[in-house]
Every structure is written in structure tokens, then in C-alpha cells.
Design a protein around this motif. Structure first.
Motif, PDB file in Angstrom:
ATOM      1  N   ASP B 104       0.805  -1.218   0.000  1.00 48.79           N
ATOM      2  CA  ASP B 104       0.000   0.000   0.000  1.00 48.79           C
ATOM      3  C   ASP B 104       0.841   1.274   0.000  1.00 48.79           C
ATOM      4  O   ASP B 104       0.307   2.366   0.116  1.00 48.79           O
ATOM      5  CB  ASP B 104      -0.948   0.011   1.207  1.00 48.79           C
ATOM      6  N   ALA B 105       2.157   1.111  -0.143  1.00 46.71           N
ATOM      7  CA  ALA B 105       3.019   2.293  -0.120  1.00 46.71           C
ATOM      8  C   ALA B 105       2.633   3.234  -1.249  1.00 46.71           C
ATOM      9  O   ALA B 105       2.471   2.820  -2.388  1.00 46.71           O
ATOM     10  CB  ALA B 105       4.479   1.857  -0.270  1.00 46.71           C
ATOM     11  N   SER B 106       2.454   4.504  -0.915  1.00 53.59           N
ATOM     12  CA  SER B 106       2.098   5.455  -1.964  1.00 53.59           C
ATOM     13  C   SER B 106       2.461   6.851  -1.521  1.00 53.59           C
ATOM     14  O   SER B 106       2.611   7.130  -0.335  1.00 53.59           O
ATOM     15  CB  SER B 106       0.605   5.366  -2.292  1.00 53.59           C
ATOM     16  N   GLY B 107       2.626   7.723  -2.496  1.00 52.31           N
ATOM     17  CA  GLY B 107       3.008   9.106  -2.229  1.00 52.31           C
ATOM     18  C   GLY B 107       3.611   9.681  -3.480  1.00 52.31           C
ATOM     19  O   GLY B 107       4.239   8.955  -4.261  1.00 52.31           O
ATOM     20  N   GLY B 108       3.425  10.989  -3.685  1.00 53.03           N
ATOM     21  CA  GLY B 108       3.807  11.603  -4.957  1.00 53.03           C
ATOM     22  C   GLY B 108       5.247  11.380  -5.345  1.00 53.03           C
ATOM     23  O   GLY B 108       5.556  11.158  -6.504  1.00 53.03           O
ATOM     24  N   GLY B 109       6.152  11.406  -4.366  1.00 56.81           N
ATOM     25  CA  GLY B 109       7.558  11.326  -4.714  1.00 56.81           C
ATOM     26  C   GLY B 109       8.106   9.916  -4.713  1.00 56.81           C
ATOM     27  O   GLY B 109       9.294   9.697  -4.907  1.00 56.81           O
ATOM     28  N   LEU B 110       7.224   8.937  -4.496  1.00 59.11           N
ATOM     29  CA  LEU B 110       7.675   7.557  -4.339  1.00 59.11           C
ATOM     30  C   LEU B 110       8.047   6.950  -5.695  1.00 59.11           C
ATOM     31  O   LEU B 110       7.369   7.160  -6.684  1.00 59.11           O
ATOM     32  CB  LEU B 110       6.542   6.784  -3.683  1.00 59.11           C
ATOM     33  N   ARG B 111       9.145   6.199  -5.691  1.00 58.98           N
ATOM     34  CA  ARG B 111       9.553   5.475  -6.908  1.00 58.98           C
ATOM     35  C   ARG B 111       9.442   3.987  -6.607  1.00 58.98           C
ATOM     36  O   ARG B 111      10.166   3.472  -5.763  1.00 58.98           O
ATOM     37  CB  ARG B 111      11.009   5.786  -7.267  1.00 58.98           C
ATOM     38  N   ALA B 141      -3.093   4.209  -1.469  1.00 63.45           N
ATOM     39  CA  ALA B 141      -3.501   4.776  -0.188  1.00 63.45           C
ATOM     40  C   ALA B 141      -3.639   6.295  -0.246  1.00 63.45           C
ATOM     41  O   ALA B 141      -4.316   6.884   0.572  1.00 63.45           O
ATOM     42  CB  ALA B 141      -2.499   4.375   0.897  1.00 63.45           C
ATOM     43  N   SER B 142      -2.979   6.937  -1.207  1.00 64.67           N
ATOM     44  CA  SER B 142      -3.137   8.386  -1.333  1.00 64.67           C
ATOM     45  C   SER B 142      -3.450   8.715  -2.793  1.00 64.67           C
ATOM     46  O   SER B 142      -3.281   7.875  -3.676  1.00 64.67           O
ATOM     47  CB  SER B 142      -1.864   9.103  -0.884  1.00 64.67           C
ATOM     48  N   VAL B 143      -3.902   9.933  -3.019  1.00 62.76           N
ATOM     49  CA  VAL B 143      -4.331  10.302  -4.371  1.00 62.76           C
ATOM     50  C   VAL B 143      -3.178  10.173  -5.361  1.00 62.76           C
ATOM     51  O   VAL B 143      -3.325   9.598  -6.434  1.00 62.76           O
ATOM     52  CB  VAL B 143      -4.908  11.733  -4.374  1.00 62.76           C
ATOM     53  N   LEU B 144      -2.002  10.719  -4.970  1.00 63.34           N
ATOM     54  CA  LEU B 144      -0.824  10.547  -5.818  1.00 63.34           C
ATOM     55  C   LEU B 144      -0.052   9.335  -5.315  1.00 63.34           C
ATOM     56  O   LEU B 144       0.375   9.306  -4.157  1.00 63.34           O
ATOM     57  CB  LEU B 144       0.070  11.784  -5.757  1.00 63.34           C
ATOM     58  N   GLY B 145       0.109   8.354  -6.174  1.00 61.52           N
ATOM     59  CA  GLY B 145       0.705   7.098  -5.724  1.00 61.52           C
ATOM     60  C   GLY B 145       2.199   7.041  -5.898  1.00 61.52           C
ATOM     61  O   GLY B 145       2.903   6.380  -5.144  1.00 61.52           O
ATOM     62  N   ARG B 170       1.324   7.188 -11.074  1.00 64.39           N
ATOM     63  CA  ARG B 170       0.056   6.574 -10.730  1.00 64.39           C
ATOM     64  C   ARG B 170      -0.718   7.431  -9.721  1.00 64.39           C
ATOM     65  O   ARG B 170      -0.157   7.927  -8.760  1.00 64.39           O
ATOM     66  CB  ARG B 170       0.339   5.193 -10.121  1.00 64.39           C
ATOM     67  N   CYS B 171      -1.995   7.636  -9.986  1.00 64.57           N
ATOM     68  CA  CYS B 171      -2.870   8.296  -9.008  1.00 64.57           C
ATOM     69  C   CYS B 171      -4.212   7.573  -8.979  1.00 64.57           C
ATOM     70  O   CYS B 171      -4.423   6.624  -9.723  1.00 64.57           O
ATOM     71  CB  CYS B 171      -3.089   9.764  -9.321  1.00 64.57           C
ATOM     72  N   GLN B 172      -5.110   8.041  -8.134  1.00 62.40           N
ATOM     73  CA  GLN B 172      -6.407   7.384  -8.046  1.00 62.40           C
ATOM     74  C   GLN B 172      -7.509   8.376  -7.748  1.00 62.40           C
ATOM     75  O   GLN B 172      -7.282   9.397  -7.106  1.00 62.40           O
ATOM     76  CB  GLN B 172      -6.367   6.276  -6.992  1.00 62.40           C
ATOM     77  N   ILE B 173      -8.670   8.062  -8.232  1.00 63.10           N
ATOM     78  CA  ILE B 173      -9.865   8.846  -7.896  1.00 63.10           C
ATOM     79  C   ILE B 173     -10.932   7.873  -7.413  1.00 63.10           C
ATOM     80  O   ILE B 173     -11.281   6.924  -8.117  1.00 63.10           O
ATOM     81  CB  ILE B 173     -10.420   9.610  -9.116  1.00 63.10           C
ATOM     82  N   GLY B 174     -11.421   8.106  -6.211  1.00 69.43           N
ATOM     83  CA  GLY B 174     -12.558   7.321  -5.716  1.00 69.43           C
ATOM     84  C   GLY B 174     -12.209   5.909  -5.320  1.00 69.43           C
ATOM     85  O   GLY B 174     -13.085   5.061  -5.232  1.00 69.43           O
ATOM     86  N   VAL B 175     -10.930   5.640  -5.092  1.00 66.81           N
ATOM     87  CA  VAL B 175     -10.551   4.309  -4.620  1.00 66.81           C
ATOM     88  C   VAL B 175     -10.424   4.386  -3.110  1.00 66.81           C
ATOM     89  O   VAL B 175      -9.576   5.098  -2.596  1.00 66.81           O
ATOM     90  CB  VAL B 175      -9.223   3.845  -5.244  1.00 66.81           C
ATOM     91  N   LEU B 263       5.631  11.530 -19.380  1.00 71.57           N
ATOM     92  CA  LEU B 263       5.169  10.358 -18.625  1.00 71.57           C
ATOM     93  C   LEU B 263       3.659  10.285 -18.738  1.00 71.57           C
ATOM     94  O   LEU B 263       2.994  11.314 -18.684  1.00 71.57           O
ATOM     95  CB  LEU B 263       5.490  10.535 -17.136  1.00 71.57           C
ATOM     96  N   PRO B 264       3.111   9.083 -18.869  1.00 67.05           N
ATOM     97  CA  PRO B 264       1.644   9.003 -18.814  1.00 67.05           C
ATOM     98  C   PRO B 264       1.131   9.192 -17.375  1.00 67.05           C
ATOM     99  O   PRO B 264       1.817   8.838 -16.419  1.00 67.05           O
ATOM    100  CB  PRO B 264       1.340   7.593 -19.322  1.00 67.05           C
ATOM    101  N   LEU B 265      -0.031   9.773 -17.281  1.00 65.89           N
ATOM    102  CA  LEU B 265      -0.711   9.877 -15.986  1.00 65.89           C
ATOM    103  C   LEU B 265      -1.654   8.680 -15.897  1.00 65.89           C
ATOM    104  O   LEU B 265      -2.586   8.545 -16.689  1.00 65.89           O
ATOM    105  CB  LEU B 265      -1.496  11.188 -15.896  1.00 65.89           C
ATOM    106  N   LEU B 266      -1.353   7.825 -14.944  1.00 65.57           N
ATOM    107  CA  LEU B 266      -2.108   6.594 -14.801  1.00 65.57           C
ATOM    108  C   LEU B 266      -3.127   6.813 -13.687  1.00 65.57           C
ATOM    109  O   LEU B 266      -2.749   6.940 -12.530  1.00 65.57           O
ATOM    110  CB  LEU B 266      -1.119   5.492 -14.430  1.00 65.57           C
TER     111      LEU B 266
END
Lengths: 368, 438
Positions: B104-111, B141-145, B170-175, B263-266
């Protein structure tokens, strides 16, 4: 058809049911007999004849299955479909031998419709594993929401899931004591309480197990109390076929796709080799639909015979849930629960085109 | 270029790309062939299916493909008679090499590339199912993964070859993160994502302003060309101050690459409302959007096709996922076929929460065919399409000259899980061989 209230389905006048003739399909009866091109005639919701050439009666609905495959509707031997998460188990009383999950079943849940679209016509709606004596299960027709057999099975749980901190039993020793005491007491009961039917061998007992030791315990319990038992061991221990061989117990194979360990995928093939009867059990519930067929195909990919796979999806499952007189195969007298498929049932790419339940078309391909 | 997942079109393009380097004169001579596969049916090749093909492999690459390729004498040869050779499969949403605690690790700067554990021993089982590359995504776990990565599946424990260290943001909406979702969280997710993109745009502007100011500053402090050598005239002008560098920020740096189209926005989204919101990001920010999940995408097939947005369907079936992790809305096997017919570029992924779920890639593709997708579209959806979406076209996903020698030899229909994989080559090396295989 989308959401028939249960009451309406039960009151649907039998006079409306017209004859259905499914012509010229490659028919798998589910009994293990070789497939042959034949027609299937259904009258009053029941199969009346299977023969190479049957002339349609006037007013009959005729469905051509030429070039297609006809087989019994799939039977899921254990699931919690149509129940909200958390409604599987009433855990306040550890021995809830009369609490049926049927009370909470919702026939209009999306997962119920999705299961039907996948060819699952009948399920055993089972209580969860949260209680040592979990209560009766119910054979449900997914299309009508009808309880075909209201108290079809009795469910025990020897799994640590049945232990709770806030009531007894809190240990496996206590759990065994409670299960034994309940079964012993039931021996002296004369009525039609599900637990009494179970110890008289009139309905099967499903035993939920945490591991191999519980499965061996279940085999002992079945001998001791002369039960018609099956075991559901979701952890698929490697030595399960050896533990069950010759015990007379049936193995319920939990959904293989969620945790595709090799020992799970190969379990059905190894049970078949040891001649242990088995059936597929999706354990689906909440949002997740039942697709026992996917499990069966994955098992075929690890050496299960195609005939064995189809049998475990149909008649084998009906036997496991004690409903073999009513459904599970295409034989005169049984329910008109059957599928028209675009190809072999054990080819995952072949599509379910038509689903009939109780002799009525309840789902067609292209329908959402 | 056509966006339809037509096998022929993809392969033709691969062939074109692979021809380009060959034309350059300075290139080193091609490596000597080290292995040949002969007599197998070929699917996923540059020139459409072949009934009986020869594939020459050397230096980890495919050197020649065709019906009438000559095999040099003495070359180790695999007889593929009765089998089909296809490109190595690519799981476009995998958690292979991800430890459970990192799922579940996530965050905008995460690689994600920093978190793969090459000592997890699942790779052999995955290779036995013909999967040679995995797109590994951060959690939701966060909007920007964070940045996803593409790795080659390796049979050698401890080695890991990253094919695209940073493949997509990777990001998410409504997850939902806690098992349930509400309109408030979906709105919040979408709003945060827009805010992040707005912020990134400002970040880019600030960078550009700084670059311009710095250039101007350099012009000022550099000595004038001819005439003035700085000695004559009045007192020297005060030295202008160097413009302050804006603060660097990995999240904004990744988003900036998305805004630049590098980069694609996933965007992981399942329900109609969330997919619509994701699509509006294309209109507003002109990002290269790839939808992930997209269980209700079939209902918006036209809208998705019109914007030329590609879709990674994951999961194909909720069977492959632990219960109740995500509310998928209406998850139907007909989704992939409906999107395909509308002309949407579709990749199929297992999307399972477990590293081992990737074993079910062929089953996923077979289920999509069951739901109405064409068999050729389904094959492309686990080979050439994910390769293209992840920026690895010309390297992965095709049996074509110049591509990496990631090949699978299957006895039977390649996407039928019952058909045994005889042989898997990854990067030109035999990574899996079935007992008794040719």
C-alpha cells in the motif's frame, strides 16, 4: 427479471411455465457420460426427456443450440452471496444451530446477478465460520431467490476463526468440547431441527477447517457421529488428499484464483487421483461474485480431467450439498437448470450464452 | 497512428522502429545467433501470424523472424512443431517483487523501482505462465501514488532488470483506502489531483522564470564583447544578485514530466463518475492519460475512445482479488470487449493484490475473450499494447527483429490457461523449461 421480489417468485403461477425445447446441442449431462448431440425437453420446470430428436410441442419455446454446448447449471457448494459483509455469522451465541443466513439474503445484489451470468444457477448459502456450530445452510436458486432447500446442511467450524475473546469458547479445546456436546445432545433429539437431521445423516455437515489438523479432526468427528461430512480448508494444505483418502469425506475446494499457490491449483487433480470426492466452493460474498468455473479451469490446467472438473461443478457439488435428487445433472425429473455455452465448459474463453433456471430463460448474453 | 489494438498495426510499427537502428552505419555488427526456434506457429509477429516460423536469437535480441529464415549450421535449435510462439507476456498491473508490507506504499515522490525485492521467490512460477515483464505500481492509499516501474521477470534470484525505471505516474480517484467510499472522498480525490496539477504547472512556470532570470543574469555579469574591457569610465556597477533557485520537489518534478507529456498519468478509477472526472483532466491539462481499473469503462467507451485514452483493465475478474479491497461498481467480463469495439486501446492486467496473482494473466485474457473481446485483441492486450503504453515499444511485446528475446512457446492456444507453456525466454536466456519440453 432484474430484481424479482422473493414473494412474487414464490407465487409465480405454474401455469405460466411453458415447455422449453433446447435442440441439437452437444449435451453434457453432468453424470460423467460422454457428450452427445441431443435435444432437451423441459416441462413444468423439470427435465422430461433427453433424446437425439424431439419434436417441439405447440407453444413450446424452442432454443437452437446447434454448434453449441449444453450442460447443467453450475452449483456453488459454499458461498455467502447476497449477504452484506459481516452478516455471515451471528457470533454472540457460539452454538447457533438454528440461525440461517437465508434471513439476510438479497436476491437483487449485483454479485448475485453476476454469478448467474457466469452460469451459476444454484448455490449453497452458508453461514460464516465465526461460530463453532454455525447453523444451517440453504440451497438457493440465484435467479428467483427461492430457497429450494431451506435447511440443506449443517455447518461446523473447527477453524480458529470460531474463537472469540468475548465469549466461550476461547480455545480450540473448548471449541471441540462444545461441538461434541452439541452433536451428542442432538442425537437424542427427535424433531426436524437441522442439527438433529445432521446427526441422523439426513443432511450433510460442512466443516470449516483452518488447517490439516482440523481436517483430520473432522474425519474423526464424522466417524464418531456417523456424519455425511465435507470439509472446507481454504488454506489448501499440501497433504489434504492423503488425509481425506478413504475417509468418505468430500473436499470443498475454495476459490483458486485469489491465492494461486501451486499446492492450491493442483489440489483438485490430487484429490481426483486419490478418488476423494470434491466440489468447488467460491466462498463469494459481498461484492464478489461466484465463478466456480474459473477455479475448475485453473484446476484443469494443473492436471484435473475435464470430466472431473465438470462433474465437480455440477453433480459433484449437488451431492456435496445433498441436493442431488433435485439438480446437478441433466436427467429426467431434475430441475431445468442448464446452460447454453459457445464452447467447451472447461475452455475459459467459451461464453455463457443462455442460462435457464427452473425451465425459464433467466439470463441471455448481451444482457447487462 | 490508429489507436485500435490491432495486432497488425502494432507489429508493423514495431518492425518500423526496429528497422531504424539497423540503418545507422556506426552501429556495431549484429551479435551472432545463439539459439533458434523452428517450426512453431507465430502470433504477435511483425508481419501477422505465420503457420511455421523460424526465430533467430542472439545477444538477448531477436535477430531474424520469418517463414524462410536459414538457421546457421550447428546452432542450438528448439523444435517448436505443434506449438505456438508468442511474445513474452506483460502484466500491466502487477505486485510481483513487492513485499506485503509495501503493497500500500504510496506518495507523490515515491519510486516503485526503489522498493522491489528481487529475492522474493515467485518469479519462477510467473515465468512458467509465460509472463516475462511486469508493470509494478505503487499502492492506492493516497491520491498521488508515485512512479511505477517495469521490470523483467528473472529466474535468477537477486537479479532485477528494470526495463523502464519510471514508467508512469500513478494516481487514483474514488478508490477507498478504508474499505468504503463516499461521494465526498471521490470529490476530494479529484479536487486534490487537480490541485496537484495546478501546483505543478506553477512549479514549471517558476522553474522557467528562474531559467530566464538566470540567463539574463549571466548576460549581465559576463564582460561586454569588444570596446569595453572594464577599466575605463566610471566606477564599476554593483554585481547583480544571482536569482534564487526555486525549491526542488520530487512530486512536482514527476507531475511536471506528466504535464510535458513525457510520462503518462495513470489514473486508477472504477466508477463512471470517477472515470469522467479523470477524462476531464485530459481536456484541462492535456495529459497523456491511461485509465487503470476502469470496471465501468464500457459504459463510457465512446467518451474514452474520442479522447484517445488507453485503458488498463485490472482486474478483469474480481475472482483474482481479495474480497472487498475495492468497490468496483459493476465489474463485468463484457467490459474489455465493449471498449475494444469502441476503438479504445485496451491492455489487460490481473490486478491481483498478491505477487503470485500475475500467474493468472492468461486466465485473465481468456476471461476477456469469454466476455466478447477478440482473441487477437486479447493477445495484443497482454503483449504489444502494454509495451506501447509503458514506452517500451520496439523492445517488448512483439516477435520482431530488434526486440528483446522475450518469447514464450505454448503447446495449444496461447491464452488458454490449460495449454502448457513449454519454454519461456527472458532477455534471450531460457528462464523456464517444462519437463520434457523440446
Amino acid at each position: 427479471m432484474r430484481a424479482i421480489p422473493i414473494v412474487l417468485a414464490l407465487l409465480a403461477p405454474a401455469a405460466l411455465a411453458r415447455d422449453v425445447l433446447i435442440r441439437d446441442g452437444l449435451v453434457y449431462t453432468g453424470t460423467g457420460a460422454e457428450a452427445s448431440v441431443a435435444s432437451v425437453l423441459i416441462s413444468e420446470g423439470r427435465i422430461v426427456r433427453i433424446a437425439p430428436d424431439i419434436a417441439p410441442s405447440s407453444g413450446a419455446l424452442v432454443l437452437s443450440a446447434k454448434g453449441k454446448v449444453v450442460c447443467p447449471g453450475f452449483v456453488d457448494a459454499h458461498c455467502q452471496l447476497g449477504l452484506r459483509p459481516g452478516e455471515h455469522s451471528e457470533t454472540v451465541l457460539p452454538a447457533s444451530d438454528d440461525t440461517t443466513p437465508w434471513a439476510a439474503f438479497r436476491a437483487d445484489a449485483p454479485a448475485v446477478r453476476a454469478s448467474l451470468a457466469a452460469g451459476v444457477t444454484t448455490v449453497l448459502l452458508a453461514p460464516g465460520a465465526g461460530n463453532p456450530v454455525a447453523g444451517p445452510g440453504c440451497v438457493v436458486s440465484l435467479s428467483s431467490g427461492e430457497a429450494l432447500v431451506p435447511a440443506a446442511s449443517m455447518h461446523l467450524s473447527l477453524s480458529p476463526e470460531a474463537l472469540r475473546w468475548d465469549r466461550v469458547p476461547t480455545s480450540l479445546t473448548g471449541l471441540w468440547e462444545l461441538v461434541r456436546a452439541t452433536l451428542t445432545e442432538a442425537r437424542s433429539m427427535s424433531g426436524t431441527a437441522p442439527i438433529a437431521l445432521a446427526v441422523r445423516g439426513e443432511i450433510p455437515v460442512q466443516v470449516r477447517c483452518g488447517g490439516l489438523v482440523d481436517a483430520e479432526g473432522a474425519a474423526g468427528l464424522a466417524r464418531e457421529f456417523d456424519l455425511r461430512a465435507s470439509v472446507l480448508v481454504p488454506s489448501s494444505p499440501a497433504k489434504l488428499p492423503e488425509a481425506l483418502a478413504g475417509s468418505g469425506l468430500t473436499a470443498l475446494v475454495a476459490d483458486l484464483a485469489r491465492s494461486p499457490l501451486e499446492r492450491s491449483l493442483s489440489l483438485p487433480a490430487r484429490l481426483e487421483a486419490k478418488q476423494v470426492p470434491f466440489a468447488f466452493a467460491s466462498m463469494a460474498g459481498g461484492d464478489r461474485a461466484s465463478d466456480v468455473r474459473t477455479s475448475a479451469v485453473l484446476a484443469v490446467s494443473r492436471g484435473l480431467s475435464a470430466e472431473g472438473a465438470l462433474r465437480a461443478l455440477t453433480l459433484g457439488a449437488a451431492e456435496a450439498i445433498g441436493a442431488e435428487a433435485l439438480l446437478g445433472s441433466l436427467e429426467p425429473g431434475k430441475r431445468g437448470d442448464l446452460l447454453i455455452l459457445s464452447g467447451e465448459p472447461t475452455d475459459l474463453a467459451s461464453a455463457v450464452e443462455v442460462v435457464l433456471s427452473g425451465g425459464e430463460v433467466v439470463w441471455e448474453r448481451g444482457q447487462r | 497512428m490508429s489507436r485500435s489494438p490491432s495486432l497488425v498495426a502494432c507489429c508493423a510499427l514495431c518492425a518500423l522502429v526496429s528497422l531504424l537502428p539497423a540503418a545507422r552505419a556506426e552501429d556495431p555488427p549484429p551479435p551472432a545467433p545463439s539459439l533458434a526456434i523452428v517450426g512453431a506457429r507465430l502470433l504477435g509477429g511483425a508481419e501477422g501470424p505465420l503457420a511455421s516460423a523460424t526465430v533467430l536469437i542472439g545477444g538477448g535480441k531477436i535477430l531474424a523472424v520469418g517463414a524462410d529464415v536459414t538457421v546457421p549450421e550447428g546452432l542450438p535449435t528448439i523444435d517448436g512443431t505443434g506449438c505456438t510462439v508468442i511474445p513474452g507476456l506483460v502484466d500491466a498491473a502487477s505486485s510481483l517483487y513487492v513485499r506485503p508490507e509495501d503493497r500500500d506504499a504510496s506518495g507523490g515522490g515515491l519510486r516503485m523501482a526503489d522498493g522491489l525485492d528481487s529475492y522474493m521467490d515467485h518469479a519462477d512460477q510467473v515465468l512458467a505462465e509465460g509472463v516475462t515483464a511486469v508493470h509494478v505500481l505503487p499502492g492506492s492509499a493516497s491520491v498521488l501514488g508515485g512512479l511505477s516501474t517495469v521490470a523483467r521477470v528473472s529466474s535468477a534470484e537477486g537479479t532485477l532488470e528494470l526495463l523502464a525505471p519510471e514508467a508512469a505516474l500513478r494516481c487514483q480517484i474514488g478508490v477507498p483506502t478504508g474499505g468504503s467510499t463516499s461521494s465526498l472522498t471521490r470529490l476530494n480525490d479529484y479536487a486534490s489531483l487537480r490541485e496537484a496539477l495546478f501546483g505543478a504547472r506553477e512549479y514549471v512556470y517558476a522553474q522557467q522564470r528562474w531559467e530566464r532570470a538566470t540567463a539574463a543574469w549571466k548576460r549581465k555579469i559576463e564582460p561586454e564583447g569588444e570596446g569595453g574591457n572594464g577599466r575605463g569610465g566610471g566606477p564599476p556597477a554593483p554585481r547583480p544578485e544571482r536569482p534564487a533557485k526555486p525549491e526542488a520537489d520530487p512530486t512536482n518534478a514527476s507531475l511536471a514530466r506528466v504535464l510535458a507529456g513525457e510520462l503518462p498519468l495513470l489514473v486508477e478509477a472504477y466508477r463512471v463518475v470517477d472515470i469522467r472526472n479523470a477524462l476531464s483532466l485530459v481536456d484541462e491539462f492535456h495529459v497523456r492519460l491511461v485509465l487503470l481499473g476502469c470496471s465501468e469503462g464500457g459504459k463510457l467507451a465512446e467518451e474514452i475512445a474520442r479522447r484517445q485514452v488507453a485503458v488498463i483493465i485490472a482486474p478483469v475478474s474480481a475472482d483474482f482479488v481479495e474480497p472487498s479491497r475495492v468497490r468496483y461498481g459493476e465489474l463485468s467480463l463484457t467490459n474489455a470487449g465493449a471498449l475494444e469495439r469502441a476503438g479504445v486501446t485496451v491492455a489487460l492486467a490481473v490486478g491481483g493484490a498478491q505477487p503470485l496473482s500475475t500467474k493468472l494473466l492468461r486466465a485473465s485474457a481468456a476471461l476477456a475473450v469469454q466476455g466478447g473481446m477478440s482473441p487477437s485483441g486479447a493477445l495484443a492486450a497482454v503483449t504489444s499494447v502494454p509495451a506501447r503504453l509503458l514506452g517500451l515499444e520496439g523492445r517488448l511485446g512483439a516477435v520482431a527483429v530488434g526486440c528483446d528475446a522475450d518469447l514464450v512457446l505454448v503447446r495449444g492456444e496461447p491464452l488458454d490457461p490449460r495449454a502448457p507453456v513449454e519454454l519461456t525466454l527472458a532477455g534471450g536466456a531460457i528462464a523456464y523449461r517444462r519437463e520434457g519440453a523440446p
